[in-house]
Design a protein around this motif. Structure first.
Motif, PDB file in Angstrom:
ATOM      1  N   ALA A 209      16.450  20.425   4.965  1.00 44.73           N
ATOM      2  CA  ALA A 209      16.337  21.163   3.705  1.00 44.73           C
ATOM      3  C   ALA A 209      17.585  20.973   2.849  1.00 44.73           C
ATOM      4  CB  ALA A 209      16.107  22.645   3.989  1.00 44.73           C
ATOM      5  N   TYR A 210      18.717  20.842   3.486  1.00 45.21           N
ATOM      6  CA  TYR A 210      19.996  20.673   2.782  1.00 45.21           C
ATOM      7  C   TYR A 210      20.006  19.387   1.964  1.00 45.21           C
ATOM      8  CZ  TYR A 210      25.115  20.844   2.217  1.00 45.21           C
ATOM      9  OH  TYR A 210      26.389  20.896   1.704  1.00 45.21           O
ATOM     10  N   VAL A 211      19.377  18.335   2.502  1.00 45.86           N
ATOM     11  CA  VAL A 211      19.454  17.021   1.869  1.00 45.86           C
ATOM     12  C   VAL A 211      18.225  16.685   1.029  1.00 45.86           C
ATOM     13  CG1 VAL A 211      18.357  15.634   3.693  1.00 45.86           C
ATOM     14  CG2 VAL A 211      20.240  14.649   2.359  1.00 45.86           C
ATOM     15  N   MET A 212      17.173  17.485   1.137  1.00 43.66           N
ATOM     16  CA  MET A 212      15.897  17.118   0.503  1.00 43.66           C
ATOM     17  C   MET A 212      16.000  16.952  -1.004  1.00 43.66           C
ATOM     18  SD  MET A 212      12.785  16.280   1.221  1.00 43.66           S
ATOM     19  CE  MET A 212      12.421  16.914   2.867  1.00 43.66           C
ATOM     20  N   ASP A 213      16.815  17.766  -1.682  1.00 46.06           N
ATOM     21  CA  ASP A 213      16.886  17.648  -3.138  1.00 46.06           C
ATOM     22  C   ASP A 213      17.611  16.390  -3.595  1.00 46.06           C
ATOM     23  OD1 ASP A 213      19.426  18.368  -2.354  1.00 46.06           O
ATOM     24  OD2 ASP A 213      19.725  19.871  -3.922  1.00 46.06           O
ATOM     25  N   GLN A 214      18.199  15.643  -2.638  1.00 49.60           N
ATOM     26  CA  GLN A 214      18.911  14.423  -2.992  1.00 49.60           C
ATOM     27  C   GLN A 214      18.069  13.164  -2.782  1.00 49.60           C
ATOM     28  OE1 GLN A 214      23.020  14.300  -1.433  1.00 49.60           O
ATOM     29  NE2 GLN A 214      22.718  16.405  -0.749  1.00 49.60           N
ATOM     30  N   VAL A 215      16.870  13.311  -2.224  1.00 51.03           N
ATOM     31  CA  VAL A 215      16.051  12.141  -1.911  1.00 51.03           C
ATOM     32  C   VAL A 215      14.913  12.001  -2.920  1.00 51.03           C
ATOM     33  CG1 VAL A 215      16.595  12.476   0.527  1.00 51.03           C
ATOM     34  CG2 VAL A 215      14.400  13.268  -0.353  1.00 51.03           C
ATOM     35  N   ASP A 216      14.411  10.775  -3.029  1.00 51.46           N
ATOM     36  CA  ASP A 216      13.284  10.507  -3.923  1.00 51.46           C
ATOM     37  C   ASP A 216      11.943  10.714  -3.224  1.00 51.46           C
ATOM     38  OD1 ASP A 216      14.680   9.612  -6.377  1.00 51.46           O
ATOM     39  OD2 ASP A 216      15.406   8.019  -5.060  1.00 51.46           O
ATOM     40  N   PHE A 217      11.888  10.386  -1.941  1.00 54.41           N
ATOM     41  CA  PHE A 217      10.671  10.608  -1.168  1.00 54.41           C
ATOM     42  C   PHE A 217      10.981  10.500   0.316  1.00 54.41           C
ATOM     43  CE2 PHE A 217      10.796   6.106  -2.272  1.00 54.41           C
ATOM     44  CZ  PHE A 217      10.600   5.482  -1.054  1.00 54.41           C
ATOM     45  N   VAL A 218      10.019  10.949   1.121  1.00 54.02           N
ATOM     46  CA  VAL A 218      10.122  10.892   2.579  1.00 54.02           C
ATOM     47  C   VAL A 218       9.184   9.803   3.079  1.00 54.02           C
ATOM     48  CG1 VAL A 218       9.846  12.161   4.743  1.00 54.02           C
ATOM     49  CG2 VAL A 218      10.645  13.352   2.691  1.00 54.02           C
ATOM     50  N   LEU A 219       9.659   9.033   4.058  1.00 53.95           N
ATOM     51  CA  LEU A 219       8.862   7.936   4.616  1.00 53.95           C
ATOM     52  C   LEU A 219       8.910   8.041   6.138  1.00 53.95           C
ATOM     53  CD1 LEU A 219       7.375   5.390   3.452  1.00 53.95           C
ATOM     54  CD2 LEU A 219       9.425   4.101   4.032  1.00 53.95           C
ATOM     55  N   VAL A 220       7.756   8.286   6.764  1.00 57.39           N
ATOM     56  CA  VAL A 220       7.717   8.444   8.217  1.00 57.39           C
ATOM     57  C   VAL A 220       6.664   7.519   8.826  1.00 57.39           C
ATOM     58  CG1 VAL A 220       8.461  10.857   8.091  1.00 57.39           C
ATOM     59  CG2 VAL A 220       6.018  10.329   8.164  1.00 57.39           C
ATOM     60  N   GLY A 221       6.790   7.291  10.111  1.00 59.46           N
ATOM     61  CA  GLY A 221       5.800   6.526  10.846  1.00 59.46           C
ATOM     62  C   GLY A 221       4.742   7.443  11.429  1.00 59.46           C
ATOM     63  N   SER A 222       4.087   7.001  12.484  1.00 59.21           N
ATOM     64  CA  SER A 222       3.022   7.818  13.063  1.00 59.21           C
ATOM     65  C   SER A 222       2.749   7.428  14.502  1.00 59.21           C
ATOM     66  CB  SER A 222       1.733   7.657  12.251  1.00 59.21           C
ATOM     67  OG  SER A 222       1.294   6.309  12.304  1.00 59.21           O
ATOM     68  N   GLU A 223       2.402   8.439  15.283  1.00 58.48           N
ATOM     69  CA  GLU A 223       1.815   8.215  16.603  1.00 58.48           C
ATOM     70  C   GLU A 223       0.317   7.988  16.439  1.00 58.48           C
ATOM     71  OE1 GLU A 223       2.883   8.687  19.993  1.00 58.48           O
ATOM     72  OE2 GLU A 223       5.020   8.828  19.515  1.00 58.48           O
ATOM     73  N   ALA A 224      -0.267   8.753  15.526  1.00 59.45           N
ATOM     74  CA  ALA A 224      -1.703   8.626  15.262  1.00 59.45           C
ATOM     75  C   ALA A 224      -2.027   9.273  13.930  1.00 59.45           C
ATOM     76  CB  ALA A 224      -2.521   9.285  16.371  1.00 59.45           C
ATOM     77  N   VAL A 225      -3.059   8.764  13.270  1.00 59.23           N
ATOM     78  CA  VAL A 225      -3.640   9.400  12.097  1.00 59.23           C
ATOM     79  C   VAL A 225      -5.019   9.888  12.525  1.00 59.23           C
ATOM     80  CG1 VAL A 225      -4.383   9.110   9.717  1.00 59.23           C
ATOM     81  CG2 VAL A 225      -2.389   7.860  10.549  1.00 59.23           C
ATOM     82  N   VAL A 226      -5.292  11.168  12.326  1.00 59.37           N
ATOM     83  CA  VAL A 226      -6.490  11.776  12.893  1.00 59.37           C
ATOM     84  C   VAL A 226      -7.581  11.956  11.839  1.00 59.37           C
ATOM     85  CG1 VAL A 226      -5.203  12.896  14.733  1.00 59.37           C
ATOM     86  CG2 VAL A 226      -5.525  14.091  12.554  1.00 59.37           C
TER      87      VAL A 226
END
Length: 362
Positions: A209-226
């Motif tokens: 939460a501390y750093v979120m206002d400094q980023v443009d977007f979040v990029l994550v991987g996945s174990e699975a998409v359901v």
């Protein structure tokens, strides 16, 4: 012949039959779990692909003389893998895909032995080609990354790492990566990105939460998409998505299509990895020992500034404490902006529709 490549796969209904002394896979002493472990030894191979690889080897080893016997042996092998692996989510998706492919495979061969050889050929071809899915996903994600983008990612993901490395060759990016305790896999991502020259900073999981206002977007991987369009990924992804939503920051997920999974969790407790021991309280505690520990001066926080910390015990989780925590969590579809896959850039609703069609054999 291209059923596996098109992902138009139906998963056979019914539970796998329990393995017995007369099953086809066991007649030649084939160890499907050992084959799975051998496949995972390759850094490029993820659990779903390792599962497909091991089941392909099972077909080679099987004495099955009919399709019914072969599918039964494959279901038995899949059940063995699920029981031997603490987190079976990814490999289950791979097993579903391969067994569905075998079930729908056209019976045009002159003999069943020839049919099995063709299935093995298709299985091996798919696993080798599927590794290239990450390249396609990286190219799709590139269109959403602008120059001087500041990106937040979580833990370690092969496809995310490849996407970031690819973006670095074309654009200027900076990356915040979470430590991802307790295994600290974010440090692996940090090492790979910094070695490539990408400006990168490790972030405490508790500082998202501390750093979120400094980023443009979040990029994550996945174990699975359901089937709901939701995401199963390294624990911490869910809270990251919640914070991103609150800060109006896009939350993007990258997922190869072989990670699409016929599962519909409604909460964290619906995940296959959840059990009664997760985040449970110990049944009994030594109160006196606890009191003594709390009173010990070695654990006090009143340490003068600049003093050596060598006298303090290392404050890390014990193995027992780690085992009481989940490895993955579930992120609801309403928290996800887009899913980048080798089948295209999809909304969570689009993922759900694709999965429905996939399992309907369309």
């Amino acid at each position: 012949m291209n059923t596996l490549y098109s992902n138009s796969t139906v998963v056979p209904s019914g539970n796998a039959n329990p393995i017995n002394d007369h099953d086809d896979a066991g007649e030649r002493g084939f160890d499907v779990y050992r084959a799975y472990q051998r496949a995972l030894a390759d850094e490029d191979i993820s659990p779903p692909l390792a599962a497909i690889h091991s089941l392909t080897e099972l077909v080679t080893s099987s004495n099955a003389g009919t399709m019914f016997e072969l599918v039964r042996a494959l279901n038995d092998g899949a059940e063995t893998l699920k029981k031997r692996v603490p987190n079976p989510i990814g490999l289950t998706a791979g097993c579903e895909l391969f067994i569905g492919f075998v079930t729908l495979f056209p019976h045009e061969s002159a003999s069943f032995s020839e049919l099995k050889r063709e299935i093995v050929h298709q299985g091996k071809s798919y696993t080798s080609q599927a590794i290239k899915f990450r390249t396609k996903i990286a190219e799709l994600a590139l269109g959403f990354i602008k120059d001087d983008s500041v990106i937040l990612t979580h833990s370690y993901s092969r496809v995310v790492t490849q996407a970031l490395l690819h973006a670095h060759t074309r654009k200027r990016i900076s990356v915040y990566v979470t430590e991802a305790r307790p295994r600290g896999l974010g440090l692996k991502t940090y090492g790979l990105l910094t070695a490539a020259g990408i400006p990168c900073t490790v972030v405490l999981d508790s500082a998202v939460a501390y750093v979120m206002d400094q980023v443009d977007f979040v990029l994550v991987g996945s174990e699975a998409v359901v089937e709901s369009g939701g995401l199963i990924n390294a624990v911490g992804s869910n809270q990251m998505a919640i914070i991103a939503k609150a800060e109006n920051k896009p939350f993007y997920a990258l997922a190869e299509s072989y990670k699409f999974h016929r599962l519909f969790p409604l909460s964290q407790h619906d995940l296959p990895t959840h059990n009664s021991g997760i985040l449970s309280f110990p049944h009994s505690m030594n109160r006196s020992a606890t009191t003594q520990t709390r009173a010990s001066p070695r654990l006090t926080d009143d340490v003068p500034d600049g003093s050596a910390s060598a006298s303090l015990p290392q404050r890390t989780m014990t193995l027992e404490q780690m085992n009481r925590n989940p490895d993955v969590d579930y992120t609801r579809p309403d928290l996800i902006s887009l899913v980048f896959s080798d089948v295209g850039v999809l909304t969570p609703e689009g993922v759900s529709q694709y999965l429905v069609g996939m399992f309907a054999g369309l």
